[in-house]
Scaffold this motif. Structure first.
Motif, PDB file in Angstrom:
ATOM      1  N   THR A 133       0.849  -1.193   0.000  1.00  0.00           N
ATOM      2  CA  THR A 133       0.000   0.000   0.000  1.00  0.00           C
ATOM      3  C   THR A 133       0.886   1.245   0.000  1.00  0.00           C
ATOM      4  O   THR A 133       0.656   2.203  -0.752  1.00  0.00           O
ATOM      5  CB  THR A 133      -0.877  -0.012   1.281  1.00  0.00           C
ATOM      6  OG1 THR A 133      -1.562  -1.260   1.331  1.00  0.00           O
ATOM      7  CG2 THR A 133      -1.842   1.135   1.309  1.00  0.00           C
ATOM      8  N   LEU A 164      -4.095  -4.081  -5.916  1.00  0.00           N
ATOM      9  CA  LEU A 164      -3.966  -2.666  -5.541  1.00  0.00           C
ATOM     10  C   LEU A 164      -4.316  -1.722  -6.681  1.00  0.00           C
ATOM     11  O   LEU A 164      -4.679  -0.576  -6.451  1.00  0.00           O
ATOM     12  CB  LEU A 164      -2.533  -2.367  -5.094  1.00  0.00           C
ATOM     13  CG  LEU A 164      -2.100  -2.968  -3.770  1.00  0.00           C
ATOM     14  CD1 LEU A 164      -0.644  -2.639  -3.491  1.00  0.00           C
ATOM     15  CD2 LEU A 164      -2.960  -2.426  -2.640  1.00  0.00           C
ATOM     16  N   SER A 332      -7.186   0.743  -1.254  1.00  0.00           N
ATOM     17  CA  SER A 332      -6.155  -0.129  -1.812  1.00  0.00           C
ATOM     18  C   SER A 332      -6.711  -1.510  -2.107  1.00  0.00           C
ATOM     19  O   SER A 332      -6.254  -2.184  -3.002  1.00  0.00           O
ATOM     20  CB  SER A 332      -4.904  -0.169  -0.927  1.00  0.00           C
ATOM     21  OG  SER A 332      -5.170  -0.805   0.273  1.00  0.00           O
ATOM     22  N   PRO A 337      -5.897   3.499  -5.096  1.00  0.00           N
ATOM     23  CA  PRO A 337      -5.015   4.018  -4.045  1.00  0.00           C
ATOM     24  C   PRO A 337      -5.391   5.453  -3.666  1.00  0.00           C
ATOM     25  O   PRO A 337      -5.802   6.238  -4.524  1.00  0.00           O
ATOM     26  CB  PRO A 337      -3.620   3.959  -4.689  1.00  0.00           C
ATOM     27  CG  PRO A 337      -3.863   3.846  -6.152  1.00  0.00           C
ATOM     28  CD  PRO A 337      -5.180   3.168  -6.327  1.00  0.00           C
TER      29      PRO A 337
END
Ligand SMILES: Nc1ncnc2c1ncn2[C@@H]1O[C@H](COP(=O)(O)OP(=O)(O)OP(=O)(O)O)[C@@H](O)[C@H]1O
Ligand SMILES: [Mg+2]
Length: 369
Positions: A133, A164, A332, A337
């Protein structure tokens, strides 16, 4: 109405687990923190069981949320992978090449990747502390500072980039048979997860890992990059050494949580990189403090600040604190993100400030970005 730990425990006692016993007797719960209606705890399992436990995590969160008086709840699933178990024939352990003659040294194989100015590794000793992350959001932070950035997921056993970034296509090849990295958020991306199924990679051993790493570094048409960010697997095993042996790394960024145990692992990570002459660019404290998603108040419930002290003790830079926040986790896990989905929000700013410190350190190096 104030919520008590006993209320939380009795609601968790009703949740079954894959171990055939209730969640409260499965010996997987961390300390449960209850702080003015906000509840936080983690479920700690081995990485091989992590998938089966995600449902338990979700059930636990829902059960605690249903307790009258609970205003916020966050249940983290931390999945620790066993590391340092490289079988015979794998990459030599660090200690075995510390005193090697230069020509024999595995480091003698190092060569720079054409077009890439700096390569940095995002690493930790312990699994599940948020490396992947952090690596992605930092890469986006560096991008926001105007750098050309690529991201390599070097976690052969548990690639994260497909999840992600919500991206999973087979990379195409150029005429000279180089893989074209996938593009997302303006970053070229490469992950073993784009190439093979997770089950295939799971059975790989030392030499295969080395060869996979080599291909993902040199057989990829990365183009001109200021920085290639490498998301490392947890620990100090084959992949770390393999990377350090193959490319000159500008430095390692160590991610830790504030807890003592994770810090001890972070320390080991720093030592391992030091032995292969890779400088530590700094430590980031992830899940540093709990930030309530509703009222935005901050609770320092995990003894935050541990990583800053550790950095001071070890004489390495402290790069910053990232809160434990649901927006970071949900984003995430859904391929969005936080630096991309909330670019003007407080979390994006935190990642950009850390990225700026890294950028300045790289600038100060001879092969600067
Ligand atoms: N600051 C944060 N706030 C909330 N959740 C977070 C934060 N950082 C990471 N997480 C969550 O914690 C979990 C583990 O994160 P991540 O996969 O990045 O860890 P990792 O260290 O790369 O794990 P591994 O060791 O398995 O590679 C994920 O569900 C992620 O969304
Ligand atoms: Mg990871």
């Amino acid at each position: 109405m104030s919520v008590t730990k006993d209320q939380v425990l009795s609601s968790l006692a009703r949740i079954p687990t894959p171990r055939g016993v209730s969640l409260t007797v499965a010996k997987v719960l961390s300390e449960i923190t209850v702080n003015s209606g906000k509840v936080f705890f983690s479920i700690n399992v081995d990485a091989s069981e992590a998938r089966a436990w995600e449902d338990v995590r979700a059930q636990a969160e829902a059960a605690v949320k249903a307790i009258p008086g609970v205003t916020a709840v966050l249940v983290a699933l931390t999945a620790e992978r066993r590391t340092g178990t490289a079988p015979a024939g794998g990459v030599k352990p660090v200690a075995s090449h510390q005193h090697a003659r230069p020509a024999d040294s595995p480091m003698a194989q190092q060569k720079a990747i054409p077009g890439i100015k700096s390569v940095i590794a995002v690493a930790s000793g312990k699994g599940g502390v948020g490396k992947s992350t952090t690596a992605l959001n930092l890469a986006l932070g560096l991008r926001d500072l105007g750098l050309k950035v690529g991201l390599l997921d070097a976690d052969i056993y548990g690639p994260s980039l497909p999840r992600l970034t919500g991206t999973k296509e087979m990379p195409k090849l150029t005429d000279d048979k180089k893989m074209i990295p996938l593009q997302r958020f303006g970053l070229p991306l490469m992950s073993i997860g784009f190439l093979v199924s997770e089950d295939t990679a799971m059975v790989w051993r030392g030499p295969m890992i080395q060869s996979a790493m080599r291909q993902m570094l040199w057989d990829v048409a990365w183009g001109d990059l200021d920085v290639l960010v490498v998301d490392m697997p947890p620990g100090t095993g084959d992949a770390q050494l393999s990377l350090a042996q193959q490319v000159p790394l500008s430095g390692a960024v160590i991610v830790s949580t504030p807890q003592d145990l994770a810090l001890a692992d972070a320390r080991r990570g720093i030592t391992a990189f030091k032995k292969v002459n890779v400088p530590t660019l700094g430590i980031i404290e992830n899940m540093s403090y709990f930030q309530c998603p509703h009222c935005n108040t901050r609770s320092d419930i995990f003894g935050h600040g541990g990583a800053r002290h550790e950095a001071e003790k070890l004489g390495v830079p402290f790069l910053g604190e990232i809160p434990l926040h649901i927006a970071i986790r949900e984003g995430s896990d859904e391929g969005r993100p936080v630096v991309e989905s909330e670019p003007t929000g407080p979390h994006a700013e935190i990642y950009r400030v850390i990225a700026d410190k890294i950028k300045n350190q790289l600038k100060a190096q001879p092969t600067a970005a």
